[in-house]
Design a protein around this motif. Structure first.
Motif, PDB file in Angstrom:
ATOM      1  N   VAL A 225     -18.217  -1.248  22.557  1.00 39.16           N
ATOM      2  CA  VAL A 225     -19.492  -0.610  22.261  1.00 39.16           C
ATOM      3  C   VAL A 225     -20.323  -1.492  21.333  1.00 39.16           C
ATOM      4  O   VAL A 225     -19.781  -2.353  20.623  1.00 39.16           O
ATOM      5  CB  VAL A 225     -19.284   0.777  21.609  1.00 39.16           C
ATOM      6  N   PRO A 226     -21.646  -1.306  21.319  1.00 41.43           N
ATOM      7  CA  PRO A 226     -22.476  -2.062  20.377  1.00 41.43           C
ATOM      8  C   PRO A 226     -22.032  -1.809  18.939  1.00 41.43           C
ATOM      9  O   PRO A 226     -21.733  -0.670  18.563  1.00 41.43           O
ATOM     10  CB  PRO A 226     -23.882  -1.507  20.633  1.00 41.43           C
ATOM     11  N   ALA A 227     -21.972  -2.867  18.152  1.00 47.03           N
ATOM     12  CA  ALA A 227     -21.457  -2.744  16.789  1.00 47.03           C
ATOM     13  C   ALA A 227     -22.369  -3.456  15.804  1.00 47.03           C
ATOM     14  O   ALA A 227     -22.947  -4.506  16.097  1.00 47.03           O
ATOM     15  CB  ALA A 227     -20.041  -3.311  16.697  1.00 47.03           C
ATOM     16  N   LEU A 228     -22.452  -2.864  14.613  1.00 45.44           N
ATOM     17  CA  LEU A 228     -23.270  -3.390  13.525  1.00 45.44           C
ATOM     18  C   LEU A 228     -22.422  -3.428  12.266  1.00 45.44           C
ATOM     19  O   LEU A 228     -21.678  -2.482  11.972  1.00 45.44           O
ATOM     20  CB  LEU A 228     -24.481  -2.468  13.306  1.00 45.44           C
ATOM     21  N   VAL A 229     -22.515  -4.522  11.517  1.00 47.20           N
ATOM     22  CA  VAL A 229     -21.794  -4.661  10.257  1.00 47.20           C
ATOM     23  C   VAL A 229     -22.806  -4.926   9.149  1.00 47.20           C
ATOM     24  O   VAL A 229     -23.570  -5.897   9.212  1.00 47.20           O
ATOM     25  CB  VAL A 229     -20.761  -5.803  10.321  1.00 47.20           C
ATOM     26  N   LEU A 230     -22.824  -4.060   8.144  1.00 40.60           N
ATOM     27  CA  LEU A 230     -23.717  -4.200   7.000  1.00 40.60           C
ATOM     28  C   LEU A 230     -22.853  -4.454   5.766  1.00 40.60           C
ATOM     29  O   LEU A 230     -21.878  -3.737   5.527  1.00 40.60           O
ATOM     30  CB  LEU A 230     -24.542  -2.926   6.792  1.00 40.60           C
ATOM     31  N   HIS A 231     -23.229  -5.471   4.971  1.00 38.77           N
ATOM     32  CA  HIS A 231     -22.382  -5.811   3.824  1.00 38.77           C
ATOM     33  C   HIS A 231     -23.204  -6.445   2.705  1.00 38.77           C
ATOM     34  O   HIS A 231     -24.146  -7.196   2.961  1.00 38.77           O
ATOM     35  CB  HIS A 231     -21.281  -6.787   4.248  1.00 38.77           C
ATOM     36  N   GLY A 232     -22.840  -6.133   1.484  1.00 36.79           N
ATOM     37  CA  GLY A 232     -23.489  -6.723   0.325  1.00 36.79           C
ATOM     38  C   GLY A 232     -22.887  -8.074  -0.019  1.00 36.79           C
ATOM     39  O   GLY A 232     -21.675  -8.259   0.041  1.00 36.79           O
ATOM     40  N   GLU A 233     -23.735  -8.997  -0.392  1.00 37.49           N
ATOM     41  CA  GLU A 233     -23.263 -10.337  -0.749  1.00 37.49           C
ATOM     42  C   GLU A 233     -22.672 -10.391  -2.154  1.00 37.49           C
ATOM     43  O   GLU A 233     -22.048 -11.384  -2.520  1.00 37.49           O
ATOM     44  CB  GLU A 233     -24.416 -11.337  -0.617  1.00 37.49           C
ATOM     45  N   ALA A 234     -22.851  -9.304  -2.935  1.00 38.37           N
ATOM     46  CA  ALA A 234     -22.327  -9.267  -4.303  1.00 38.37           C
ATOM     47  C   ALA A 234     -21.272  -8.173  -4.458  1.00 38.37           C
ATOM     48  O   ALA A 234     -21.057  -7.666  -5.563  1.00 38.37           O
ATOM     49  CB  ALA A 234     -23.474  -9.044  -5.298  1.00 38.37           C
ATOM     50  N   ASP A 235     -20.602  -7.830  -3.385  1.00 36.68           N
ATOM     51  CA  ASP A 235     -19.591  -6.775  -3.395  1.00 36.68           C
ATOM     52  C   ASP A 235     -18.309  -7.308  -4.035  1.00 36.68           C
ATOM     53  O   ASP A 235     -17.699  -8.253  -3.532  1.00 36.68           O
ATOM     54  CB  ASP A 235     -19.314  -6.302  -1.966  1.00 36.68           C
ATOM     55  N   GLN A 236     -17.882  -6.687  -5.135  1.00 37.59           N
ATOM     56  CA  GLN A 236     -16.645  -7.094  -5.802  1.00 37.59           C
ATOM     57  C   GLN A 236     -15.428  -6.325  -5.306  1.00 37.59           C
ATOM     58  O   GLN A 236     -14.298  -6.804  -5.424  1.00 37.59           O
ATOM     59  CB  GLN A 236     -16.754  -6.891  -7.319  1.00 37.59           C
ATOM     60  N   LEU A 237     -15.645  -5.115  -4.771  1.00 39.31           N
ATOM     61  CA  LEU A 237     -14.507  -4.298  -4.348  1.00 39.31           C
ATOM     62  C   LEU A 237     -14.013  -4.697  -2.957  1.00 39.31           C
ATOM     63  O   LEU A 237     -12.811  -4.848  -2.732  1.00 39.31           O
ATOM     64  CB  LEU A 237     -14.873  -2.816  -4.374  1.00 39.31           C
ATOM     65  N   VAL A 238     -14.951  -4.829  -2.019  1.00 43.54           N
ATOM     66  CA  VAL A 238     -14.641  -5.383  -0.697  1.00 43.54           C
ATOM     67  C   VAL A 238     -15.589  -6.561  -0.497  1.00 43.54           C
ATOM     68  O   VAL A 238     -16.703  -6.393  -0.004  1.00 43.54           O
ATOM     69  CB  VAL A 238     -14.817  -4.351   0.428  1.00 43.54           C
ATOM     70  N   PRO A 239     -15.191  -7.749  -0.910  1.00 43.76           N
ATOM     71  CA  PRO A 239     -16.088  -8.902  -0.839  1.00 43.76           C
ATOM     72  C   PRO A 239     -16.621  -9.171   0.563  1.00 43.76           C
ATOM     73  O   PRO A 239     -16.090  -8.663   1.564  1.00 43.76           O
ATOM     74  CB  PRO A 239     -15.201 -10.051  -1.338  1.00 43.76           C
ATOM     75  N   LEU A 240     -17.665  -9.972   0.610  1.00 41.47           N
ATOM     76  CA  LEU A 240     -18.366 -10.262   1.855  1.00 41.47           C
ATOM     77  C   LEU A 240     -17.430 -10.742   2.958  1.00 41.47           C
ATOM     78  O   LEU A 240     -17.676 -10.499   4.140  1.00 41.47           O
ATOM     79  CB  LEU A 240     -19.463 -11.301   1.595  1.00 41.47           C
ATOM     80  N   ALA A 241     -16.339 -11.383   2.594  1.00 45.95           N
ATOM     81  CA  ALA A 241     -15.386 -11.859   3.592  1.00 45.95           C
ATOM     82  C   ALA A 241     -14.900 -10.730   4.490  1.00 45.95           C
ATOM     83  O   ALA A 241     -14.586 -10.947   5.666  1.00 45.95           O
ATOM     84  CB  ALA A 241     -14.192 -12.529   2.907  1.00 45.95           C
ATOM     85  N   GLY A 242     -14.850  -9.505   3.962  1.00 46.23           N
ATOM     86  CA  GLY A 242     -14.434  -8.362   4.777  1.00 46.23           C
ATOM     87  C   GLY A 242     -15.422  -8.063   5.884  1.00 46.23           C
ATOM     88  O   GLY A 242     -15.038  -7.782   7.024  1.00 46.23           O
ATOM     89  N   GLY A 243     -16.715  -8.122   5.567  1.00 45.84           N
ATOM     90  CA  GLY A 243     -17.728  -7.904   6.587  1.00 45.84           C
ATOM     91  C   GLY A 243     -17.758  -9.021   7.609  1.00 45.84           C
ATOM     92  O   GLY A 243     -17.915  -8.779   8.809  1.00 45.84           O
ATOM     93  N   VAL A 244     -17.593 -10.252   7.130  1.00 45.07           N
ATOM     94  CA  VAL A 244     -17.568 -11.400   8.043  1.00 45.07           C
ATOM     95  C   VAL A 244     -16.381 -11.278   8.996  1.00 45.07           C
ATOM     96  O   VAL A 244     -16.506 -11.521  10.204  1.00 45.07           O
ATOM     97  CB  VAL A 244     -17.486 -12.716   7.239  1.00 45.07           C
ATOM     98  N   ALA A 245     -15.231 -10.867   8.467  1.00 42.68           N
ATOM     99  CA  ALA A 245     -14.044 -10.706   9.307  1.00 42.68           C
ATOM    100  C   ALA A 245     -14.232  -9.588  10.323  1.00 42.68           C
ATOM    101  O   ALA A 245     -13.812  -9.714  11.484  1.00 42.68           O
ATOM    102  CB  ALA A 245     -12.824 -10.428   8.432  1.00 42.68           C
ATOM    103  N   THR A 246     -14.862  -8.499   9.913  1.00 36.49           N
ATOM    104  CA  THR A 246     -15.108  -7.390  10.832  1.00 36.49           C
ATOM    105  C   THR A 246     -16.014  -7.819  11.974  1.00 36.49           C
ATOM    106  O   THR A 246     -15.717  -7.606  13.158  1.00 36.49           O
ATOM    107  CB  THR A 246     -15.744  -6.198  10.093  1.00 36.49           C
ATOM    108  N   ALA A 247     -17.132  -8.455  11.621  1.00 37.65           N
ATOM    109  CA  ALA A 247     -18.091  -8.890  12.648  1.00 37.65           C
ATOM    110  C   ALA A 247     -17.487  -9.952  13.555  1.00 37.65           C
ATOM    111  O   ALA A 247     -17.762  -9.983  14.766  1.00 37.65           O
ATOM    112  CB  ALA A 247     -19.359  -9.415  11.984  1.00 37.65           C
ATOM    113  N   GLY A 248     -16.661 -10.818  12.974  1.00 35.34           N
ATOM    114  CA  GLY A 248     -16.050 -11.862  13.774  1.00 35.34           C
ATOM    115  C   GLY A 248     -15.024 -11.338  14.757  1.00 35.34           C
ATOM    116  O   GLY A 248     -14.760 -11.967  15.786  1.00 35.34           O
TER     117      GLY A 248
END
Length: 286
Positions: A225-248
């Motif tokens: 299904v179509p997917a969207l990942v939104l993530h903050g670049e200054a996230d300390q609890l779940v750093p941006l790497a989590g969003g990058v990994a999800t989208a990837g």
């Protein structure tokens, strides 16, 4: 008005916004958070774009069932957690049944994003589109900073005022450094959360479930299904790497990152969040 529905052997408390004829949109909140952490104004903005919005309390949060007899292991890493993200995804699927929704657009924040990912994996026909916000396919993909973990694991509050003060301390650490801290809103929501249900043991059970659930990355590749990942670049609890990994991991997923955004949903960004979600759901239904 808070409603209740049986789902997966428990009871979930939920609330709706918008016309029943709108695009069905299920909002799933994160660790220890309650449905009120999806701000009413945010829900109304989504409803104003033609969505029929449902926000709900996960198990062990708010006015939904609390599994107080479940044992919380010292570590969820051995697979002995009382339940997994898969079980919480089945809760969400059960809520869709109770709502009479064959499928819905699903938006999850933090742990809610993990649940939303599991829902799309386990019940692919129930998910029209997937939006994963400040989340990750695995805790190991984006470990929190020491400061964020210390804030998250702060002392148990003994009364309402202490709970409010602790919430302010936590969000000062994990919130968005690029935006003013909305102390009034944080205090209000923390107080309401305490009044509805203060259950640190329930949060511990949820955390054990996160740790024991393992890595969803290999399974995310099967999401169609179509997917969207939104993530903050200054996230300390779940750093941006989590969003990058999800989208990837999700084929064709769109990743949008926000400078200055931490592990919250800053009010100035709501129009951008709503516009991106609306674009996704309209495309998925188009």
């Amino acid at each position: 008005m808070i409603l209740r529905a049986p789902a997966n052997g428990i009871e979930l408390a939920y609330e709706t916004f918008g016309s029943p004829g709108g695009r069905p949109l299920l909002l799933i909140m994160g660790l220890g958070a309650q449905l009120i952490h999806w701000d009413e104004e945010f829900c109304e903005l989504l409803a104003g774009r033609g969505h029929h919005v449902v926000r709900f309390d996960n198990r062990d949060a708010g006015e939904s069932t609390h599994l107080r007899d479940a044992v919380v292991p010292a570590s969820g890493g051995d697979g002995r957690a009382p339940y997994l993200m898969d079980d919480m995804a089945d809760d969400a699927a059960g809520l869709l049944d109770a709502l009479g929704w064959e499928s819905a657009h699903v938006v999850g924040a933090s742990m809610g994003g993990m649940i939303a990912q599991s829902l799309a994996i386990r019940h692919p026909r129930r998910v029209r589109s997937l939006t994963s916000i400040m989340s990750t396919p695995s805790p190991h993909a984006a470990p929190p900073s020491e400061a964020a973990m210390a804030a998250l694991m702060g002392p148990v509050s003994t009364d309402r005022e202490t709970a409010i003060r602790q919430a302010l301390v936590t969000w000062e650490v994990i919130g968005s450094p690029g935006y003013p801290l909305d102390r009034e809103r944080i205090a209000r929501v923390a107080g309401l959360s305490y009044d509805r249900s203060y259950d640190p043991a329930g949060t511990a059970r949820q955390l054990a479930g996160i740790i024991a659930s393992g890595d969803r990355t290999p399974l995310l590749k099967d999401i169609e299904v179509p997917a969207l990942v939104l993530h903050g670049e200054a996230d300390q609890l779940v750093p941006l790497a989590g969003g990058v990994a999800t989208a990837g991991a999700i084929p064709g997923a769109r990743l949008i990152t926000f400078p200055g955004m931490g592990h919250d949903l800053p009010r100035p960004l709501w129009p951008e969040f709503v516009a991106a979600i609306d674009e996704l759901t309209a495309m998925a239904d188009g």
